[in-house]
Design an enzyme around this catalytic site. Structure first.
Site, PDB file in Angstrom:
ATOM      1  N   HIS A 420       0.826  -1.206   0.000  1.00  0.00           N
ATOM      2  CA  HIS A 420       0.000   0.000   0.000  1.00  0.00           C
ATOM      3  C   HIS A 420       0.862   1.258   0.000  1.00  0.00           C
ATOM      4  CE1 HIS A 420      -2.164   3.331   1.990  1.00  0.00           C
ATOM      5  NE2 HIS A 420      -3.157   2.916   1.229  1.00  0.00           N
ATOM      6  N   ARG A 578      32.324  -5.787 -19.872  1.00  0.00           N
ATOM      7  CA  ARG A 578      33.753  -5.939 -19.602  1.00  0.00           C
ATOM      8  C   ARG A 578      33.940  -6.957 -18.479  1.00  0.00           C
ATOM      9  NH1 ARG A 578      36.990  -0.737 -17.759  1.00  0.00           N
ATOM     10  NH2 ARG A 578      36.179  -1.342 -15.704  1.00  0.00           N
ATOM     11  N   GLU A 680      43.875   0.228 -24.158  1.00  0.00           N
ATOM     12  CA  GLU A 680      44.248   1.101 -23.056  1.00  0.00           C
ATOM     13  C   GLU A 680      45.741   1.035 -22.751  1.00  0.00           C
ATOM     14  OE1 GLU A 680      41.897  -0.267 -19.726  1.00  0.00           O
ATOM     15  OE2 GLU A 680      42.095  -2.344 -20.366  1.00  0.00           O
ATOM     16  N   SER A 702      40.135   5.577 -22.328  1.00  0.00           N
ATOM     17  CA  SER A 702      40.983   6.780 -22.390  1.00  0.00           C
ATOM     18  C   SER A 702      41.691   7.070 -21.072  1.00  0.00           C
ATOM     19  CB  SER A 702      40.147   7.996 -22.819  1.00  0.00           C
ATOM     20  OG  SER A 702      39.050   8.184 -21.960  1.00  0.00           O
ATOM     21  N   ASN A 703      41.132   6.596 -19.945  1.00  0.00           N
ATOM     22  CA  ASN A 703      41.802   6.852 -18.657  1.00  0.00           C
ATOM     23  C   ASN A 703      43.153   6.152 -18.586  1.00  0.00           C
ATOM     24  OD1 ASN A 703      39.608   8.325 -17.881  1.00  0.00           O
ATOM     25  ND2 ASN A 703      38.753   6.784 -16.519  1.00  0.00           N
ATOM     26  N   ASP A 704      43.147   4.828 -18.800  1.00  0.00           N
ATOM     27  CA  ASP A 704      44.405   4.082 -18.722  1.00  0.00           C
ATOM     28  C   ASP A 704      45.329   4.430 -19.882  1.00  0.00           C
ATOM     29  OD1 ASP A 704      44.200   2.760 -16.341  1.00  0.00           O
ATOM     30  OD2 ASP A 704      43.333   0.941 -17.167  1.00  0.00           O
ATOM     31  N   CYS A 751      35.128   4.410 -24.356  1.00  0.00           N
ATOM     32  CA  CYS A 751      34.279   4.328 -23.164  1.00  0.00           C
ATOM     33  C   CYS A 751      34.906   5.038 -21.978  1.00  0.00           C
ATOM     34  CB  CYS A 751      33.991   2.864 -22.813  1.00  0.00           C
ATOM     35  SG  CYS A 751      35.465   1.886 -22.445  1.00  0.00           S
TER      36      CYS A 751
END
Length: 808
Positions: A420, A578, A680, A702-704, A751
Site C-alpha cells: 500500500h 567488460r 588502453e 581513455s583513462n588508462d 568508453c
C-alpha cells in the site's frame, strides 16, 4: 420487486464495458473469464451485485438524503471527515437487506457452492466501486475486502460491510480530490470462489516496472498465504522480474531478477469468529522462494496476454492454490502512474555530499528530498504528523492516505514495491523507501535526513541535509546519428532509469560493480570455501549463499541476473560487458579475498585484467565469470551481450584468454558471440592490426591510455594537472588506432570519461571516424548534441552518411 438479473450478475455475463453496473474490478473479472479463458488464463468464478442493488439498499433504508446531508456538512466545514465517515458507515451497517436483494445474493451463492460441489463454499467478498480502476485513477485499497467468508448469514454481513466501506475516510477523501460526485458513485460487491492460497502463496503483478515505467518487464511480488499481507505491506515479499520480449521462446528462462524476501508472516484461514488470522512463517519458508521458474514464467506470460487484451499496462493480483498447485488471476486493473506519463521528458535527481547511511530499503519513485523526520508508529497518532515532514512508520494502510499526501517522503519498516505504501506514494509522486526492516528503530522525530530514491532500486536514508540537484531532460530533437552514442553503466539496479534515452546500446558494463554490490564475495572463496581460513568471512559467505546448492552457483546466478538487467534495458541493441578488471588490492577487499590475492606495490600495473584469466591463481574464478555470461546469453536469451577483455598486454595473451573462454563454453563467433578488447595500453595501438585478428572490436579506455601514454598516475593528486585525456599525444594515439581499425573493418569505440567530462571531445572522435562513443547517462544529451553538430559539419560524410554501423 426487481428481477434477479437486475440485482446479481455472474462473472461470465460481464464485460469491461459494464463498469457502471458492477464497477471496475468486477467488470474486469468478467472480461477475463469471457475473453481470456480460451488463452489459458484461469480466473476463479463468482458473481457480482449490481449498482441497482446498491441503490435499492440505500433507498429501502431511506438513507440517500442523509448521506447527501452529511457530505454537504463536511464539504462546508461544519464537520470533520472522521465523524462524517463514521456516521455514514453506521447508516449502512444498521440497514436491513431488501428481501429481493438478499434472496438474489443467497441464491447466487447457493448456485456457486453447488457448482463447486461444496456446501457453504468459502468465498472472497470484494468491493468494486463504479468509479474504480479507471486509467486515470486507482481506487486500490479504498474499499474493504473480506476473505474466507462461508455461509449465507456471514456473506450478507460481509456484503453490508462492503457497502459501508464506500464511505471510509480515505475513500471519501480520494473521491473528493479526484473530483468524483459522492452521490453518483455506487458500489458493486464481487463474490468469488476462494483460492487456497492460505496453503500456497499469492501476490501482486505489474506488466511494467513500477518505478521507471520501463515497459519491457513484468514485476511480480510473492508471499506465502493470502494476498492481503502483500497488498497491506505487512511483509517484505519475494520479487521477480521477467523480460517480456523473450517470453515467447519456450527454450529460454528470461527471469532477470529473483530477490528473496523475508516473508516473516502469512495470513491463513481462521475459524467462524475470525475468518482469517496471521501466523509466523517457518524458517524453511523464509529461506525459499514462493514460486519456481516455471510458475514465474506462466504468470509473466499471463500478464502479457492481459496487457495486450486491455491495450495498456496492467496491475494484477494472483494466487496459487496450495492444494492443487494451480495459479489464478484474481484481479486486474489498469496501471495508473506511468501509463499517464510523458515519454518525451523526464527529471533526474543528483544527491551531493551524503551523510552516513542510516537505513535502506526498496526505492519507490526516482526522486530525492531532504527534510525533518516525523515518526508515527500507530494510526491513532496520525493527528500528530507535521505537514511537509518525512513520515516514518512500520507500515501504512488506506487510513494513512490523508497524511501521506502531506509528507515530503515516506519510510516504512515493512512492505515491497506493491505494498500500500508503495502504490500510494507512487501515485502521489512522493518518494518512499519501503521495507527497511529497522526504520522506526534507528530513526527518530526531529532528525534531519536525506531520502534518496535516485540511485536505482535501493533507496537510501542519509544522515543530514544534502544538496539535491534536479534536471529535466528533454528528448525531443535528438535524431539518430551515424556515430552511435551509448551508455557507460555499472549498476543493474539503476539500468531502467535510463530506458527513455534514445541510446544505441551500452558501451561499457563494468563487472566489478556487480561483484562488489550484488555478490560481495571473492569468487575463489566460493570455489575453495573449504579452504577459507577467515572465520568471519566463512560466516558471511554462509549467510549470503543460503538457498544455493553450491557456493559457486551463487556467483554465477547473481552475476548473470545483474547483467541481464543491463542487457534488458537496451535489448536488442548491444551491451558490451567488460570482464572483471579489479586490481589485487580491490579483490582483496571482497569477502574472503585477502587469502587469495598477492600483495603488490603497484596494483594499477600488476596482476589485473587478462593476465588473471589464464593464471592458476584465478582461472577457476574466471570460469565462473564465463559460466555467468553463457547463462545470460544461452539460457536467458540476451544474445545482445558482447564480451570485452580488459588490459590485454600482448597478442599472445589474447590467444590464451580466448582459449580459456572456449574451454568454458564461450567461443568467439558461436551463437553470434562477439569479443572486444580494451585499447588502453600503447601496445594495443602499436599492434592494432594484430589484435584485431583476434577480436571483433576495440573499446578505447581513455583513462588508462592517457596514464600509460603520459606516464602519469591518474590517481596522483600531485600530478593531476598533467593528466589530460585531450593531450596531443593521447589524441594521436586515439586517432591512430581508429584509423588502423577502420582499415581492418573492426568496430571501435571509446568508453573513457573524456566525452562525459568534455562533451566537445566527442567532436574530435567523430572527425576521426569512430563507430561509437560511450558516456555516462547524465552527459548523454550533451554528447549526442555535439555528435549531431559534428556530423552535420563533417565534409567527408558524403555517400556513407546514411549507413548506420551494425554491432550484432
Amino acid at each position: 420487486m426487481a428481477s434477479t438479473g437486475d440485482l446479481v450478475r455472474t462473472f461470465e455475463t460481464l464485460l469491461r464495458g459494464d463498469v457502471a453496473i458492477v464497477g471496475g474490478k468486477n467488470s474486469s473479472l468478467g472480461e477475463m473469464i469471457s475473453a481470456l479463458a480460451a488463452k489459458g488464463i484461469d480466473v476463479p468464478t463468482g458473481f457480482a451485485t449490481t449498482s441497482a442493488a446498491y441503490w435499492r439498499f440505500v433507498d429501502a433504508n431511506n438513507i440517500r438524503q442523509k448521506i447527501s446531508d452529511l457530505i454537504s456538512e463536511w464539504q462546508s466545514g461544519k464537520s470533520q471527515l472522521a465523524e462524517t465517515g463514521q456516521a455514514i458507515r453506521k447508516l449502512f451497517l444498521r440497514g436491513d437487506w431488501p428481501e429481493d436483494t438478499a434472496t438474489a445474493i443467497k441464491n447466487a451463492y447457493c448456485q456457486l457452492s453447488a457448482s463447486a460441489g461444496i456446501e457453504n463454499l468459502s468465498v472472497a467478498v470484494r468491493s468494486s466501486a463504479t468509479a474504480e480502476d479507471l486509467p486515470d485513477a486507482s481506487f486500490a485499497g479504498q474499499q474493504e475486502t473480506f476473505l474466507n467468508i462461508s455461509g449465507e448469514a456471514a456473506l450478507l454481513t460481509a456484503c453490508r460491510r462492503c457497502y459501508a466501506s464506500l464511505f471510509t475516510d480515505r475513500a471519501i477523501s480520494y473521491r473528493q480530490n479526484k473530483g468524483f460526485d459522492h452521490m453518483i458513485v455506487a458500489l458493486s460487491i464481487g463474490v468469488q470462489r476462494m483460492v487456497r492460497s492460505d496453503r500456497g502463496g499469492s501476490g501482486v503483478m505489474f506488466s511494467i516496472d513500477t518505478e521507471s515505467g520501463f515497459d519491457k518487464v513484468v514485476l511480480i511480488n510473492a508471499a506465502y498465504g493470502l494476498g492481503e499481507t502483500v497488498v497491506q505491506g505487512a511483509v517484505n515479499p519475494d520479487e521477480y522480474q521477467i523480460y517480456k520480449p523473450l517470453l515467447n521462446d519456450l527454450k529460454l528462462v528470461p527471469v532477470i531478477e529473483k530477490k528473496r524476501g523475508e516473508k516473516q508472516i502469512k495470513m491463513v484461514y481462521g475459524g467462524e469468529d475470525m475468518p482469517t488470522r496471521t501466523v509466523p512463517t517457518s524458517k524453511a519458508e523464509r529461506a525459499s522462494y514462493v514460486l519456481n521458474d516455471e510458475e514465474i514464467l506462466q504468470l509473466a506470460r499471463w500478464a502479457c496476454i492481459i496487457e495486450q487484451h486491455y491495450g495498456c499496462p496492467m496491475d494484477m493480483e494472483w494466487a496459487k492454490d496450495g492444494i492443487t498447485d494451480e495459479l489464478f488471476i484474481v484481479q486486474a486493473r489498469p496501471e495508473t502512474v506511468h501509463s499517464c506519463g510523458d515519454a518525451a521528458t523526464f527529471k533526474t535527481y543528483n544527491v551531493g555530499k551524503r551523510g552516513t547511511i542510516l537505513t535502506k530499503g526498496l526505492s519507490v519513485g526516482e526522486a530525492a528530498v531532504s527534510g525533518r523526520l516525523c515518526l508515527i508508529e500507530n494510526a491513532r497518532d496520525i493527528s500528530k504528523f507535521v505537514d511537509g515532514s518525512i513520515l516514518v512508520t512500520e507500515t501504512t494502510d488506506p487510513d494513512w492516505v490523508p497524511i501521506m499526501k502531506r509528507a515530503a517522503a515516506i519510510i516504512t519498516d515493512h512492505g515491497g514495491r506493491t505494498s500500500h505504501a508503495a502504490i500510494v506514494s507512487r501515485e502521489l509522486g512522493v518518494p518512499a523507501v519501503v521495507g527497511t526492516g529497522n526504520g522506526t528503530y534507528v530513526l527518530h522525530s526531529g532528525e534531519d535526513v536525506t531520502v534518496s530514491c535516485a540511485e536505482g532500486d535501493v533507496g537510501f536514508v542519509y544522515d543530514g541535509i544534502s544538496e539535491i540537484k534536479t534536471k529535466t531532460v528533454d528528448l525531443t530533437g535528438l535524431p539518430p546519428t551515424r556515430t552511435h552514442v551509448m551508455l557507460n553503466l555499472a549498476n543493474p539496479a539503476a539500468a531502467y532509469r535510463w530506458w527513455k534515452l534514445p541510446v544505441d546500446g551500452i558501451g561499457l558494463a563494468r563487472m566489478e560493480f556487480v561483484v562488489t554490490n550484488a555478490i560481495q564475495v571473492h569468487p575463489m572463496a566460493l570455489v575453495h570455501f573449504d579452504l577459507l581460513k577467515d572465520q568471519r568471512a566463512r560466516k558471511a559467505v554462509e549467510k549470503l549463499t543460503i538457498g544455493y546448492d553450491n557456493k559457486p552457483e551463487y556467483f554465477v546466478d547473481k552475476l548473470s541476473r545483474g547483467f541481464a538487467a543491463l542487457c534488458a534495458a537496451v535489448y536488442p541493441k548491444p551491451a558490451v560487458i567488460r570482464m572483471s578488471d579489479f586490481k589485487t588490492n580491490e579483490y582483496a577487499n571482497l569477502i574472503g579475498g585477502e587469502q587469495f590475492e598477492p600483495k603488490e606495490e603497484n596494483p594499477m600495473l600488476g596482476f589485473r585484467g587478462a593476465s588473471r584469466y589464464y593464471s592458476p591463481r584465478y582461472k577457476e574464478g574466471f570460469a565462473l565469470e564465463c559460466q555467468a555470461i553463457r547463462r545470460l546469453r544461452d539460457k536467458m536469451g540476451f544474445t545482445n551481450a558482447i564480451v570485452m577483455i580488459p588490459f590485454c598486454r600482448t597478442v599472445g595473451e589474447a590467444e590464451k584468454v580466448l582459449e580459456v573462454m572456449a574451454e568454458n563454453g564461450l567461443t568467439r563467433g558461436e551463437n553470434g558471440l562477439k569479443v572486444y578488447v580494451m585499447c588502453e595500453i600503447p601496445s594495443n595501438v602499436i599492434l592494432a592490426d594484430r589484435f584485431m585478428e583476434k577480436f571483433d572490436g576495440f573499446s578505447i579506455g581513455s583513462n588508462d591510455l592517457t596514464q600509460l601514454t603520459l606516464g602519469v598516475d591518474r590517481d596522483s593528486g600531485e600530478l593531476a594537472d598533467l593528466f589530460d585525456e585531450q593531450d596531443e599525444a593521447v589524441r594521436w594515439m586515439i586517432s591512430t588506432v581508429i584509423a588502423q581499425t577502420r582499415k581492418t573493418g573492426n568496430k571501435i569505440g571509446l568508453c573513457g570519461q573524456a566525452p562525459s567530462n568534455h562533451p566537445q571531445f566527442a567532436r574530435f572522435l567523430v572527425e576521426c571516424g569512430i563507430n561509437y562513443i560511450s558516456v555516462s547517462p547524465d552527459s548523454f544529451v550533451a554528447v549526442k548534441q555535439h555528435v549531431i553538430v559534428a556530423e552535420s559539419n563533417k565534409a567527408r560524410l558524403g555517400s556513407d552518411a546514411s549507413a548506420t554501423p551494425s554491432f550484432l
